[in-house]
Design an enzyme around this catalytic site. Structure first.
Site, PDB file in Angstrom:
ATOM      1  N   ARG A 231     -76.655  31.359  38.738  1.00 26.54           N
ATOM      2  CA  ARG A 231     -77.567  30.375  39.329  1.00 26.54           C
ATOM      3  C   ARG A 231     -77.385  29.044  38.602  1.00 26.54           C
ATOM      4  O   ARG A 231     -77.174  29.012  37.376  1.00 26.54           O
ATOM      5  CB  ARG A 231     -79.029  30.821  39.226  1.00 26.54           C
ATOM      6  CG  ARG A 231     -79.449  31.824  40.285  1.00 26.54           C
ATOM      7  CD  ARG A 231     -79.348  31.254  41.696  1.00 26.54           C
ATOM      8  NE  ARG A 231     -79.680  32.199  42.749  1.00 26.54           N
ATOM      9  CZ  ARG A 231     -78.787  32.909  43.448  1.00 26.54           C
ATOM     10  NH1 ARG A 231     -77.497  32.813  43.188  1.00 26.54           N
ATOM     11  NH2 ARG A 231     -79.188  33.706  44.421  1.00 26.54           N
ATOM     12  N   ASP A 255     -69.729  27.734  40.321  1.00 27.34           N
ATOM     13  CA  ASP A 255     -69.924  28.027  41.753  1.00 27.34           C
ATOM     14  C   ASP A 255     -71.341  27.718  42.222  1.00 27.34           C
ATOM     15  O   ASP A 255     -71.607  27.692  43.413  1.00 27.34           O
ATOM     16  CB  ASP A 255     -69.617  29.521  41.999  1.00 27.34           C
ATOM     17  CG  ASP A 255     -69.677  29.897  43.469  1.00 27.34           C
ATOM     18  OD1 ASP A 255     -68.968  29.250  44.271  1.00 27.34           O
ATOM     19  OD2 ASP A 255     -70.439  30.824  43.823  1.00 27.34           O
ATOM     20  N   GLU A 260     -78.705  22.568  45.558  1.00 28.18           N
ATOM     21  CA  GLU A 260     -77.742  22.974  46.600  1.00 28.18           C
ATOM     22  C   GLU A 260     -78.324  22.678  47.970  1.00 28.18           C
ATOM     23  O   GLU A 260     -79.536  22.830  48.147  1.00 28.18           O
ATOM     24  CB  GLU A 260     -77.434  24.465  46.464  1.00 28.18           C
ATOM     25  CG  GLU A 260     -76.726  24.798  45.172  1.00 28.18           C
ATOM     26  CD  GLU A 260     -76.330  26.280  45.070  1.00 28.18           C
ATOM     27  OE1 GLU A 260     -76.456  27.025  46.059  1.00 28.18           O
ATOM     28  OE2 GLU A 260     -75.887  26.674  43.986  1.00 28.18           O
ATOM     29  N   HIS A 278     -70.806  27.597  45.993  1.00 30.23           N
ATOM     30  CA  HIS A 278     -71.623  28.835  46.063  1.00 30.23           C
ATOM     31  C   HIS A 278     -71.039  29.842  47.067  1.00 30.23           C
ATOM     32  O   HIS A 278     -71.702  30.256  48.020  1.00 30.23           O
ATOM     33  CB  HIS A 278     -73.088  28.500  46.403  1.00 30.23           C
ATOM     34  CG  HIS A 278     -74.032  29.598  46.003  1.00 30.23           C
ATOM     35  ND1 HIS A 278     -75.337  29.380  45.648  1.00 30.23           N
ATOM     36  CD2 HIS A 278     -73.847  30.939  45.882  1.00 30.23           C
ATOM     37  CE1 HIS A 278     -75.930  30.526  45.348  1.00 30.23           C
ATOM     38  NE2 HIS A 278     -75.030  31.498  45.481  1.00 30.23           N
ATOM     39  N   ALA A 281     -70.130  35.140  46.603  1.00 30.78           N
ATOM     40  CA  ALA A 281     -70.470  36.363  47.352  1.00 30.78           C
ATOM     41  C   ALA A 281     -69.923  36.345  48.768  1.00 30.78           C
ATOM     42  O   ALA A 281     -70.099  37.312  49.514  1.00 30.78           O
ATOM     43  CB  ALA A 281     -71.986  36.512  47.396  1.00 30.78           C
TER      44      ALA A 281
HETATM   45  C1  MLT Z   1     -76.834  36.108  46.151  1.00 26.48           C
HETATM   46  O1  MLT Z   1     -77.889  35.821  45.607  1.00 26.48           O
HETATM   47  O2  MLT Z   1     -76.703  37.158  46.792  1.00 26.48           O
HETATM   48  C2  MLT Z   1     -75.657  35.207  46.031  1.00 26.48           C
HETATM   49  O3  MLT Z   1     -75.892  34.126  45.220  1.00 26.48           O
HETATM   50  C3  MLT Z   1     -75.061  34.815  47.333  1.00 26.48           C
HETATM   51  C4  MLT Z   1     -75.914  34.030  48.264  1.00 26.48           C
HETATM   52  O4  MLT Z   1     -76.738  33.220  47.871  1.00 26.48           O
HETATM   53  O5  MLT Z   1     -75.793  34.241  49.469  1.00 26.48           O
END
Ligand code: MLT
Length: 311
Positions: A231, A255, A260, A278, A281
């Protein structure tokens, strides 16, 4: 008939699960807070990723809402205390994007060590920077993993073949250390002062205070690299930028950001940083799994009262 709102873009597998279970589903993405407030009283469930901010105002307007599922791990875009106060369940999908995030952290480690973005950029421009690009090997280095949840654990397994010395800073590792003989739990200060690569995989502090600030950079090796895929507010960006400019560390790969989407940021144009938006994922595989988990969890709760992955 129960009704669910999907308010962020995600795999259509979620929609199919609701339809198969005779739950009415609307996909309405890109709505403003006001637009959601106007329609939310129609819905029993809501599925979000990170774009929708489920604010207190939305929660107050959601007269029938029983459950909110986050297709992802972090729930910082949902006012969880307000939801709980109004007897709404909040769920996430832990594990669904663990491997994707760990692989991105690993990719950033290799990119920063081998200067891949710079090499790519200059080669495309016809500059032959061979003499100026000397990488650093990961093998035999010390990797410090801050936070040893799903992603930290997965990263520790991914680097096993590199003969890396792995240090971890985790409050919960002591009781499960026997399951992880390949890592050593150390204090935060020991980890930052002895690691060649410091990778963050912890939650942000509840009060929003960064974990690593100006005072810490004096303890870090000047040859070390920082990786943050957790984060944004874990690493103070202003202090990181200053530390890079003062050669207190060698580089960083980031990232996640304090704000954001990051349309402007102090780290932009710092040539010692590699920045991605970001996307740790964001893989084809993980986006299907998290959508599937979120929809199944809501379905099972609405139809059978089953509560899993509640936060
Ligand atoms: C999450 O919290 O799962 C990841 O940071 C990915 C996202 O925010 O989609």
């Amino acid at each position: 008939m129960f009704k669910v709102l999907i308010s962020d873009t995600m795999s259509n597998v979620a929609q199919k699960i609701f339809e198969k279970n005779k739950i009415s589903v609307d996909v309405k993405t890109g709505l403003s807070e006001e637009e959601i407030i106007k329609i939310i009283s129609d819905y029993d469930g809501m599925v979000v990723r990170s774009a929708t901010k489920v604010t207190k105002n939305i929660i107050l307007a959601a007269k029938k809402l029983k459950v909110i599922a986050r297709a992802g791990a972090g729930v910082d875009n949902i006012d969880v205390p307000a939801a709980k106060e109004h007897n709404m369940l909040v769920m996430n999908t832990p594990g669904g994007n663990t491997n994707a995030t760990a692989e991105h952290a690993f990719a950033l480690i290799m990119a920063v060590l081998r200067k891949i973005p710079y090499a790519n950029d200059t080669t495309h421009k016809g500059k032959w920077e061979k003499k100026n690009i000397k990488g650093t090997e990961l093998s035999k280095k010390t990797l410090g993993i801050v936070g040893f949840g799903n992603v930290g654990v997965r990263l520790s397994h991914l680097v096993k073949g590199f003969g890396v010395n792995i240090l971890v800073n985790s409050k919960s590792l002591e009781s499960r250390q026997k399951d992880f003989p390949h890592v050593k739990n150390v204090s935060f200060d020991k980890l930052i002062s002895t690691s060649d690569i410091i990778s963050f995989h912890c939650k942000a502090a509840k009060d929003g205070k960064p974990l690593i600030t100006r005072e810490h950079y004096k303890k870090i090796k000047p040859t070390a690299y920082i990786i943050n895929t957790a984060r944004g507010n874990i690493v103070d960006e202003k202090d990181l930028n200053a530390a890079l400019n003062e050669n207190l560390l060698a580089g960083a790969a980031i990232d996640v950001y304090s704000k954001e989407p990051a349309k402007e940021n102090i780290l932009f144009n710092n040539t010692k940083t590699i920045l991605t938006p970001h996307v740790a994922a964001s893989t084809k595989e993980a986006s299907i799994v998290v959508a599937e988990m979120a929809a199944s969890q809501i379905t099972n709760f609405l139809l059978k009262g089953t509560k899993i992955n509640t936060v």
